[in-house]
Every structure is written in structure tokens, then in C-alpha cells.
Design a protein around this motif. Structure first.
Motif, PDB file in Angstrom:
ATOM      1  N   SER A 136       0.852  -1.194   0.000  1.00 22.33           N
ATOM      2  CA  SER A 136       0.000   0.000   0.000  1.00 22.33           C
ATOM      3  C   SER A 136       0.883   1.239   0.000  1.00 22.33           C
ATOM      4  N   ASN A 137       0.492   2.244  -0.747  1.00 19.58           N
ATOM      5  CA  ASN A 137       1.254   3.505  -0.668  1.00 19.58           C
ATOM      6  C   ASN A 137       0.535   4.528   0.202  1.00 19.58           C
ATOM      7  N   TYR A 138      -0.479   4.032   0.959  1.00 25.78           N
ATOM      8  CA  TYR A 138      -1.139   4.888   1.965  1.00 25.78           C
ATOM      9  C   TYR A 138      -1.182   4.166   3.310  1.00 25.78           C
ATOM     10  N   GLU A 139      -0.248   3.251   3.520  1.00 25.29           N
ATOM     11  CA  GLU A 139      -0.117   2.558   4.811  1.00 25.29           C
ATOM     12  C   GLU A 139      -1.424   1.923   5.288  1.00 25.29           C
ATOM     13  N   ARG A 140      -2.186   1.318   4.339  1.00 23.69           N
ATOM     14  CA  ARG A 140      -3.428   0.642   4.735  1.00 23.69           C
ATOM     15  C   ARG A 140      -3.084  -0.618   5.537  1.00 23.69           C
ATOM     16  N   THR A 141      -3.998  -0.979   6.494  1.00 25.55           N
ATOM     17  CA  THR A 141      -3.745  -2.196   7.299  1.00 25.55           C
ATOM     18  C   THR A 141      -5.008  -3.057   7.377  1.00 25.55           C
ATOM     19  N   TYR A 142      -5.792  -3.054   6.289  1.00 25.68           N
ATOM     20  CA  TYR A 142      -7.032  -3.857   6.299  1.00 25.68           C
ATOM     21  C   TYR A 142      -6.728  -5.338   6.605  1.00 25.68           C
ATOM     22  N   ASP A 143      -7.615  -5.989   7.387  1.00 30.19           N
ATOM     23  CA  ASP A 143      -7.559  -7.457   7.413  1.00 30.19           C
ATOM     24  C   ASP A 143      -8.809  -8.004   6.715  1.00 30.19           C
ATOM     25  N   GLN A 144      -9.649  -7.049   6.318  1.00 23.44           N
ATOM     26  CA  GLN A 144     -10.853  -7.389   5.526  1.00 23.44           C
ATOM     27  C   GLN A 144     -11.151  -6.165   4.670  1.00 23.44           C
ATOM     28  N   LEU A 145     -11.279  -6.314   3.364  1.00 24.52           N
ATOM     29  CA  LEU A 145     -11.549  -5.123   2.546  1.00 24.52           C
ATOM     30  C   LEU A 145     -12.963  -4.632   2.817  1.00 24.52           C
ATOM     31  N   PRO A 146     -13.142  -3.331   3.008  1.00 23.38           N
ATOM     32  CA  PRO A 146     -14.498  -2.791   3.209  1.00 23.38           C
ATOM     33  C   PRO A 146     -15.322  -2.986   1.928  1.00 23.38           C
ATOM     34  N   LYS A 147     -16.648  -3.143   2.096  1.00 24.78           N
ATOM     35  CA  LYS A 147     -17.525  -3.316   0.917  1.00 24.78           C
ATOM     36  C   LYS A 147     -17.377  -2.108  -0.004  1.00 24.78           C
ATOM     37  N   GLU A 148     -17.223  -0.942   0.612  1.00 25.18           N
ATOM     38  CA  GLU A 148     -17.002   0.291  -0.152  1.00 25.18           C
ATOM     39  C   GLU A 148     -15.531   0.669   0.056  1.00 25.18           C
ATOM     40  N   LEU A 149     -14.759   0.440  -0.963  1.00 23.54           N
ATOM     41  CA  LEU A 149     -13.319   0.668  -0.844  1.00 23.54           C
ATOM     42  C   LEU A 149     -12.973   2.040  -1.408  1.00 23.54           C
ATOM     43  N   THR A 150     -12.448   2.910  -0.546  1.00 25.34           N
ATOM     44  CA  THR A 150     -12.061   4.252  -1.002  1.00 25.34           C
ATOM     45  C   THR A 150     -10.580   4.273  -1.325  1.00 25.34           C
ATOM     46  N   LEU A 151     -10.261   4.828  -2.475  1.00 25.88           N
ATOM     47  CA  LEU A 151      -8.859   4.970  -2.887  1.00 25.88           C
ATOM     48  C   LEU A 151      -8.529   6.452  -2.958  1.00 25.88           C
ATOM     49  N   GLU A 152      -7.488   6.840  -2.292  1.00 33.21           N
ATOM     50  CA  GLU A 152      -7.005   8.227  -2.309  1.00 33.21           C
ATOM     51  C   GLU A 152      -6.336   8.511  -3.657  1.00 33.21           C
ATOM     52  N   PRO A 153      -5.983   9.746  -3.939  1.00 37.58           N
ATOM     53  CA  PRO A 153      -5.274  10.073  -5.187  1.00 37.58           C
ATOM     54  C   PRO A 153      -4.025   9.225  -5.417  1.00 37.58           C
ATOM     55  N   TYR A 154      -3.976   8.589  -6.584  1.00 43.42           N
ATOM     56  CA  TYR A 154      -2.834   7.727  -6.967  1.00 43.42           C
ATOM     57  C   TYR A 154      -2.552   6.637  -5.936  1.00 43.42           C
ATOM     58  N   GLU A 155      -3.627   6.159  -5.286  1.00 43.23           N
ATOM     59  CA  GLU A 155      -3.440   5.075  -4.323  1.00 43.23           C
ATOM     60  C   GLU A 155      -3.315   3.735  -5.033  1.00 43.23           C
ATOM     61  N   THR A 156      -2.383   2.941  -4.546  1.00 42.06           N
ATOM     62  CA  THR A 156      -2.284   1.560  -5.002  1.00 42.06           C
ATOM     63  C   THR A 156      -2.410   0.672  -3.786  1.00 42.06           C
ATOM     64  N   LEU A 157      -3.143  -0.431  -3.967  1.00 43.36           N
ATOM     65  CA  LEU A 157      -3.388  -1.348  -2.844  1.00 43.36           C
ATOM     66  C   LEU A 157      -3.387  -2.785  -3.379  1.00 43.36           C
ATOM     67  N   ALA A 158      -2.552  -3.605  -2.749  1.00 45.98           N
ATOM     68  CA  ALA A 158      -2.530  -5.039  -3.105  1.00 45.98           C
ATOM     69  C   ALA A 158      -2.951  -5.813  -1.866  1.00 45.98           C
ATOM     70  N   PHE A 159      -4.036  -6.583  -1.989  1.00 48.46           N
ATOM     71  CA  PHE A 159      -4.623  -7.281  -0.835  1.00 48.46           C
ATOM     72  C   PHE A 159      -4.717  -8.772  -1.131  1.00 48.46           C
ATOM     73  N   LYS A 160      -4.149  -9.585  -0.265  1.00 48.45           N
ATOM     74  CA  LYS A 160      -4.139 -11.038  -0.496  1.00 48.45           C
ATOM     75  C   LYS A 160      -5.110 -11.705   0.456  1.00 48.45           C
ATOM     76  N   THR A 161      -6.015 -12.516  -0.107  1.00 47.65           N
ATOM     77  CA  THR A 161      -6.960 -13.210   0.773  1.00 47.65           C
ATOM     78  C   THR A 161      -6.335 -14.516   1.258  1.00 47.65           C
ATOM     79  N   LYS A 162      -6.862 -15.007   2.357  1.00 47.77           N
ATOM     80  CA  LYS A 162      -6.317 -16.247   2.933  1.00 47.77           C
ATOM     81  C   LYS A 162      -6.749 -17.466   2.106  1.00 47.77           C
TER      82      LYS A 162
END
Ligand code: TEU
Length: 553
Positions: free
Chosen positions: A527-553
């Protein structure tokens, strides 16, 4: 083979601009040796070096006059052997650039041909003018102007798809092919474990060269002809195919995905992977480079997605890249260097590095380097850019308009010296370099290693690729394909329930995605916004030029 390729990351060095150790204003091999400790920090597997063979430098070394000698301005063969050994000592292999479609008109082959030596005249495409005195065909050089030049004082012309000092070699001649095999094997003996083949897909021009009915079609007349596969298979068998450790990549100019699949499908025994350029032509209006074109994000997404899906389904393998020595920096084309340089550099890096394929990092990309801010056409040196400027003026464009186009597309944009520090010549040289750096005050290695957030982001991406099978082996599925500002995709394996979801906001506007289904528990990989999700929210907000890689179990 592709599993191994999926774990590798390859760095590209343009030697002329990397580091000048002897104060002549040019980068050199000893300069690269001095910078090995820096290179080792990235944990890359291989370095692709642009040509440093003997050359008159009309096309910055892609006009080769001796394929087996190091040009003295770069150093000696002993320097090269030391470079190979010292890179191997830090687990970095060497990939060399093989420019075998053409050679310099200063090469002995061409010189012997000019003396009338028929053996060597058959190395080239020599043709008489047409009966009406016009050139053998209406083909245009990729650097502008006709693709034919008078052959000495004969009544013949020689073919050059690039500069007139780069004579095309006739691969239909078995002697030419044998010369190519011997050159590749010569460098194999030096411990080279990678080869990048320059414009390999145009070596199969028909014997009887004919006019193209549409000037844009000459690419099709000599591009991706069936015989190219035959010649590459022979090249594979006679050279690199004898060593399973060797990595190969073909630069495929104006190619197609089906052709690229055939070039890189392991079952074909041709190449390991290919460079394709569809995604880097979305800012070409009507396919023409020297035009102005607003950023067409949807076209970019489609190219990236089609490329991933077709190559995966076809069994091909992608070289993943935004930048190289022929392209302006992607940060200028697809990011926001002024207002979001760091965030957009991270987002672009993530977009490419989580895809299926082998990523290439162009020198300076890991610093967030951007195009130079030149003020005059005199600041540019590349033959292609200077020819293009003259052509735009001839079309009636004003110098200001023409210069504005050059500044956005010139190959020099990425050939500026590496920014080692904030000093006048960027710490690249003690004297005025062959091409001037700009922007090093803010963007340089010293600053980046001390306080930066891009170099360490690349370190993380490289480390993740080596440890995460979803990245190195996973398949690709696009998400939110119609979304106008987010490029999102899923990587998955057929034999595992784990999935990797990657979201990239390509704009400076916050955006919220309605995730299609409940994405299970997992963890943020990047994450380039220091996200720490352990579950992605149903409504996922992305900030300007945000990148997020989330791996499910
Ligand atoms: O480039 C091939 C090529 O087609 C380039 O002209 C490139 O696509 C174009 O400049 C993009 O605008 C290879 C090398 O990478 C390039 O540096 C050489 O100039 C060229 O071949 C001739 O060897």
C-alpha cells in the motif's frame, strides 16, 4: 521456465548515462563497477546493458562497427570481464543487447561490400532504383526519410530501416545467420546469461522488396513475417538454447499479441519473452508518435488487460515495463510529477509489478526520475528527435509547437545521466556530460536513500515477487474494467483458494469502489497509503494515486 521467469526482476542500464568514472562526460564500465553496491540493494536478478560495443555512436551504440570489442569510450574487455565477475558475486547476471537486424556502415562487412567483395555485398539488401529512377521501394525509415541510401558510387541502394548509418543485414543469407550465431556464442563464453534482441521481428523481409500500398503498411510488409520464427528457432538451437539458464527477450517492433505468443511460448523453442509496445502507444494519435494526445486511460487499461489475458491464455510470456531508453518516463506520461510524484510513481510501479510476467526497471525509475526540462531543440541529441523536429517544421508547424511535441516524446528524455546527487552534473561526472541532467536537486540517489519512499517501494515489490506465487505464477483477471479511473485486477492460481486483488487509482481524485462480492479475510501486501485492512471494506475508497494489493487467505 516461466515459473523461474516470474520470480526474476531485470534492471536496465544505459551505460552512456549511468556513471562516468574517468571524467570524459560519458558513462563507462568502470563506473558501473563502482556502483555495484548501489545496484545490489535492489535485489535484482539481472542487468540488461544497452550496447557498448565499438560504434560511431550515430544511434548511441545501436550502430555497431565491431560486435566483439568494447568501445574504448566505455572501457576494455578486461573491464567487462571484471564487471561480469563482480556482478555474479552479488548474484546479478548480465544481459547484453544483440543488435543483429543491422550493423554500422563502419563495420568491416559493409566496408568490404563497398570494395566490391560479393560475399559481403550479399550481407545487405542492395537494390537498383526503379526504371523511373525512383528508390527501390517507397519504404520510410523509422527515423524519418526514405529507407534507402546510395551504395557508394554504384547504381545500387542499400536498405536501412533506421538511420542511414545502420545498414540492414539480410538474414536470408546463411552466412549472416552464422555471423549472428558466432557473436551470441562469443558473449556466452564471457559468462553472459541474458540476451535482448533488438527489433528481432523485422529480420524476415521478403527477398523481393515491394512498395507498400500505404506508407503505414511497410511495418506489416516486413514485420512478423513467418520466416522470422524459423530464424529465431535456428538462433535458439545454435546459441542460447544450449544453456537453460540463459534468459532471452525479443524487442518486437509493431508486433501483435498472437505473434508475441508464438515468439515466447516455451513449446516453440524461440525466446523466453518479448517486449511489446501497445501500452506505450496510447499517446500516439492515429499511431503516429510525433503528435499530441491527451492521456487515454481507458485505452491504456485495455492494452494492459488484453496483453495479460491473451499472452496468458496463449502460453506466451511478457516483459513488463513502463520505461526504457527509447521512451519518455512513464511518470510524465501517466503519473503526476508536479503534484503527486511519489504517490504516482509508487502506483505505476505497483501496477506493473503485480502483473503476470517479468518486470524490467529502467535506471532512475526507482528514484522517481522524470523527463528533463530542456528549453531548446539544441538540448536534444537523438537522431530520431532531431529528424522529427525538422519534419514537423516542414509540415508547417511553428518551432514552439514542434518543440512542445519533441519535449513529450523524445528518447533523450530517459537518456539523461543517472542522478547520483544534487550537484551540477548530478554526481554523474566531473565534467559537462554528453547530455545534461535537470531535476537532480530534488531527485537523486543520496536524497532517495536517505529520505525517499520510492526506492524502498521497489525493494518491497521485488521481494514480494520472489516470495509470492500469486505474483510469479498467478493468472490475471481484470476487475472494474469499465471504471474510468481505476485499473484493478485479480491474480489467482488454479490450485489454491488464495487470491491477490490489486487496485490502482490513476488520478488525483479520491474514488470509492463498490466491491462486487465479499472479499474474504486477508492482509495488505502493499500500500502507498499505509493501509492495514484485514478485511476489505464493501465500499473501498482509494485516495489520489493510491495503489493497494490485498491477499486473501
Ligand atoms: O528500437 C526499435 C524501435 O523501433 C525504436 O525506434 C523505438 O521503437 C522508437 O524509437 C520509439 O519511438 C531499437 C532500439 O531500442 C533503439 O534504441 C534503436 O535506435 C533501434 O532499435 C535501432 O537499433
Amino acid at each position: 521456465m516461466q515459473t523461474q521467469l516470474g520470480k526474476k526482476v531485470i534492471y536496465q542500464i544505459y551505460p552512456k548515462s549511468f556513471y562516468d568514472s574517468n571524467g570524459d562526460g560519458f558513462g563507462d564500465l568502470r563506473g558501473i563497477i563502482e556502483k555495484i553496491p548501489y545496484l545490489a540493494k535492489l535485489n535484482i536478478d539481472m542487468i540488461w546493458f544497452n550496447p557498448f560495443y565499438v560504434s560511431p555512436q550515430n544511434d548511441n551504440g545501436y550502430d555497431i562497427a565491431d560486435y566483439r570489442q568494447i568501445d574504448p569510450r566505455f572501457g576494455t574487455m578486461a573491464d567487462f570481464e571484471e564487471l561480469v565477475a563482480k556482478l555474479k558475486a552479488v548474484n546479478i547476471e548480465v544481459m547484453l543487447d544483440m543488435v543483429l537486424n543491422h550493423c554500422s556502415t563502419e563495420h568491416e562487412w559493409f566496408k568490404k561490400a563497398l570494395t566490391g567483395d560479393e560475399k559481403y555485398q550479399k550481407y545487405f539488401y542492395l537494390r537498383p532504383a526503379k526504371a523511373d529512377g525512383s528508390l527501390p521501394t517507397n519504404w520510410q525509415s523509422k527515423f524519418g526519410g526514405p529507407a534507402w541510401e546510395k551504395f557508394g558510387d554504384t547504381d545500387l541502394y542499400y536498405l536501412h530501416l533506421f538511420d542511414k548509418t545502420q545498414a540492414d543485414l539480410d538474414w536470408h543469407n546463411p552466412d549472416v545467420r552464422q555471423e549472428a550465431f558466432e557473436i551470441v556464442n562469443f558473449w556466452r563464453q564471457k559468462g553472459v546469461k541474458g540476451f535482448r534482441f533488438d527489433v528481432l521481428n523485422v529480420i524476415g523481409k521478403d527477398e523481393n522488396l515491394v512498395d507498400s500500398s500505404d506508407p503505414n503498411q511497410e511495418k506489416m510488409l516486413y514485420t512478423d513475417t513467418p520466416v522470422v520464427h524459423q530464424y529465431i528457432k535456428e538462433l535458439n538451437e545454435k546459441t542460447f538454447g544450449q544453456d537453460k539458464e540463459i534468459v532471452t527477450v525479443g524487442e518486437m517492433s509493431s508486433t501483435s499479441f498472437p505473434a508475441s505468443i508464438k515468439y515466447s511460448d516455451p513449446k516453440e523453442h524461440e525466446l523466453a519473452m518479448v517486449f511489446t509496445f501497445h501500452h506505450l502507444k496510447v499517446d500516439y494519435r492515429d499511431g503516429k508518435k510525433w503528435t499530441k494526445m491527451p492521456f487515454d486511460f481507458m485505452a491504456l487499461k485495455k492494452c494492459l488487460s488484453d496483453w495479460q489475458i491473451q499472452m496468458d491464455q496463449g502460453g506466451g510470456w511478457n516483459a513488463l515495463f513502463w520505461n526504457n531508453h527509447d521512451q519518455p518516463f512513464a511518470l510524465n506520461r501517466f503519473g503526476d510529477p508536479q503534484n503527486y510524484r511519489i504517490k504516482s510513481a509508487q502506483m505505476l510501479a505497483s501496477t506493473i509489478h503485480f502483473l503476470r510476467g517479468t518486470p524490467f526497471i529502467y535506471m532512475g525509475e526507482e528514484l522517481g526520475m522524470i523527463d528533463p526540462t530542456y528549453t531548446s531543440i539544441a538540448d536534444y541529441v537523438d537522431v530520431e528527435a532531431k529528424n522529427a523536429y525538422d519534419a514537423l517544421l516542414k509540415q508547417g508547424m511553428s518551432p514552439t509547437e514542434a518543440f512542445e511535441i519533441i519535449t513529450t516524446k523524445a528518447r533523450d528524455n530517459s537518456r539523461t545521466p543517472m542522478h547520483w546527487d544534487a550537484t551540477e552534473f548530478a554526481g554523474f561526472s566531473d565534467v559537462k556530460p554528453w547530455l545534461m541532467p535537470t531535476g537532480q536537486a530534488q531527485i537523486n540517489v543520496v536524497e532517495e536513500l536517505a529520505n525517499g519512499q520510492i526506492f524502498n517501494f521497489y525493494q518491497k515489490l521485488i521481494a514480494l515477487r520472489k516470495q509470492e506465487p500469486l505474483i510469479s505464477d498467478g493468472h490475471f483477471k481484470e476487475l472494474f474494467a469499465s471504471h474510468p479511473q481505476v485499473f484493478a485486477y485479480e491474480r489467482y492460481l488454479t490450485d489454491s483458494p488464495e487470491k491477490l486483488f490489486v487496485f490502482n487509482n490513476f488520478y488525483d481524485k479520491k474514488v470509492t469502489l463498490e466491491l462486487p462480492e465479499k472479499i474474504g479475510a486477508g492482509a495488505v501486501l502493499c500500500s502507498n497509503y499505509e493501509r492495514t485492512y484485514d478485511q476489505l471494506p464493501k465500499e473501498l475508497t482509494l485516495e489520489p494515486y493510491e495503489t493497494l494489493a490485498f491477499k486473501t487467505k
